[in-house]
Design a protein around this motif. Structure first.
Motif, PDB file in Angstrom:
ATOM      1  N   ASN A 185       0.849  -1.181   0.000  1.00 40.15           N
ATOM      2  CA  ASN A 185       0.000   0.000   0.000  1.00 40.15           C
ATOM      3  C   ASN A 185       0.894   1.244   0.000  1.00 40.15           C
ATOM      4  OD1 ASN A 185      -1.869   2.208   1.093  1.00 40.15           O
ATOM      5  ND2 ASN A 185      -3.274   0.472   0.959  1.00 40.15           N
TER       6      ASN A 185
ATOM      7  N   ARG B 263       0.434   4.102   1.294  1.00 41.12           N
ATOM      8  CA  ARG B 263       0.277   5.040   2.407  1.00 41.12           C
ATOM      9  C   ARG B 263       1.577   5.288   3.178  1.00 41.12           C
ATOM     10  NH1 ARG B 263      -1.814   5.604   7.863  1.00 41.12           N
ATOM     11  NH2 ARG B 263      -2.920   7.602   7.981  1.00 41.12           N
TER      12      ARG B 263
ATOM     13  N   ILE C 162      -5.309   9.626   0.909  1.00 42.12           N
ATOM     14  CA  ILE C 162      -4.586   8.414   1.311  1.00 42.12           C
ATOM     15  C   ILE C 162      -3.926   8.635   2.673  1.00 42.12           C
ATOM     16  CG2 ILE C 162      -2.561   6.989   0.810  1.00 42.12           C
ATOM     17  CD1 ILE C 162      -4.858   6.186  -0.949  1.00 42.12           C
ATOM     18  N   ALA C 163      -3.323   9.801   2.862  1.00 40.55           N
ATOM     19  CA  ALA C 163      -2.619  10.095   4.105  1.00 40.55           C
ATOM     20  C   ALA C 163      -3.576  10.267   5.277  1.00 40.55           C
ATOM     21  CB  ALA C 163      -1.770  11.352   3.934  1.00 40.55           C
TER      22      ALA C 163
ATOM     23  N   THR D 268      -7.453   6.246   6.670  1.00 43.17           N
ATOM     24  CA  THR D 268      -6.917   4.893   6.585  1.00 43.17           C
ATOM     25  C   THR D 268      -7.851   3.949   5.823  1.00 43.17           C
ATOM     26  OG1 THR D 268      -7.840   4.393   8.768  1.00 43.17           O
ATOM     27  CG2 THR D 268      -5.535   5.097   8.675  1.00 43.17           C
TER      28      THR D 268
ATOM     29  N   ALA E 223      -7.375   4.666   2.203  1.00 41.60           N
ATOM     30  CA  ALA E 223      -6.084   4.115   1.788  1.00 41.60           C
ATOM     31  C   ALA E 223      -6.170   2.601   1.610  1.00 41.60           C
ATOM     32  CB  ALA E 223      -5.008   4.468   2.801  1.00 41.60           C
TER      33      ALA E 223
ATOM     34  N   GLY F 219      -5.417   2.466  -2.022  1.00 39.11           N
ATOM     35  CA  GLY F 219      -3.969   2.701  -2.050  1.00 39.11           C
ATOM     36  C   GLY F 219      -3.114   1.493  -2.340  1.00 39.11           C
TER      37      GLY F 219
END
Length: 318
Positions: free
Chosen positions: A85, A87, A122-123, A126, A129, A133
């Motif tokens: 992922n 992230r 994405i950041a 969660t 993400a 992601g």
């Protein structure tokens, strides 16, 4: 046509980067122009090589433009976690993998947000993400958790503990240095369709001779302008980490390319870079030796004597 500065062979200093610039020139002036997966188009040659001696802390960092080596190092450390992922990369400010999941998101949802806004989500989220992601079983997943299935009867199989290729290479280098099987492979044919991008730098093979650890990297597909500088640095970093863990000296890095290409929309970058002359000999120091090759952090690495020329931007083909 782009040409490098008119320097005779005798007047050139033996700087490794002439190999890189000569390869760039060869592709741009003589490569086969062809349609590619991205639709951008490339000029391509097949079967190429660059060699670099890692002795004395030397690192194959391109000096005719700035290479953000910490970004490359963070990406490589991310590979070693087996994470798929983006992230963890996004949280470190590493943007190089954002375009692929962003393109998948836009295609699937019709929500044409910018890649910058996508990365912010994405950041911050969660759940977002986790859903959008992931890149599939790319690089690190194959390196440290190659899937294994065992029969359970009746023609059925179940997932077993995966193979950590990197850990096995460390063990084999320590206990059987003369082996010809020190290999980390990313090309898992059964899972290629699940990957956002099948591995380009696909096969790493290591060789021990006279107490030095050599690395041969085979890359099936290589974007010379944007990708190759990162790939050279990553392979050199991998070799240095393995050498330290196995009480060896770093030896020679041999990079080999299959389809080695420049994108047609990189003309300005190519022209600018071929007009420059390489200079300087950057070196890397490693601050400590962790208990495991999986224990390094970005703060363990320092690059000295790197004074590159100005950054040259160019678009990424997705």
């Amino acid at each position: 046509m782009a040409t490098a500065p008119n320097l005779s062979a005798a007047s050139r200093q033996p700087h490794w980067e002439w190999q890189y610039l000569d390869l760039m020139r060869q592709i741009w002036e003589h490569g086969d122009e062809r349609v590619d997966r991205t639709g951008v188009g490339t000029r391509s040659v097949f079967g190429t090589q660059i060699r670099f001696d890692l002795a004395g802390g030397a690192m194959p960092l391109v000096t005719t433009k700035r290479i953000y080596w910490k970004t490359a190092a963070r990406e490589f450390l991310w590979f070693l976690t087996g994470e798929t992922n983006i992230r963890p990369l996004v949280l470190q400010g590493v943007k190089i993998w954002n375009e692929w999941p962003h393109a998948n998101y836009v295609k699937a949802t019709g929500d044409a947000i910018s890649v910058e806004v996508f990365a912010e989500r994405i950041a911050e989220d969660t759940d977002f993400a986790a859903q959008w992601g992931d890149l599939g079983p790319v690089y690190g997943k194959q390196w440290v958790d190659w899937p294994v299935y065992v029969p359970v009867g009746g023609g059925l199989y179940k997932r077993d503990t995966g193979i950590n290729q990197v850990a096995r290479v460390v063990d084999s280098l320590r206990h059987n240095p003369g082996s010809r099987r020190h290999i980390v492979e990313g090309w898992n044919v059964a899972e290629l369709d699940q990957m956002s991008l099948p591995p380009c730098h696909k096969t790493y093979q290591f060789h021990v001779g006279n107490g030095r650890l050599n690395c041969a990297l085979y890359q099936r597909s290589c974007d010379v302008a944007l990708g190759l500088p990162f790939n050279l640095f990553g392979a050199a970093l991998f070799t240095r980490m393995l050498a330290q863990q196995c009480d060896l000296e770093p030896g020679e890095l041999v990079w080999m390319g299959g389809d080695t290409h420049l994108y047609l929309n990189h003309a300005e970058l190519v022209e600018a870079q071929l007009a420059r002359v390489p200079a300087g000999q950057p070196v890397m120091s490693i601050a400590r030796r962790p208990d495991s090759i999986f224990g390094y952090t970005i703060d363990d690495f320092a690059v000295l004597d790197y004074a590159p020329q100005a950054h040259i931007s160019a678009p990424v083909a997705v």
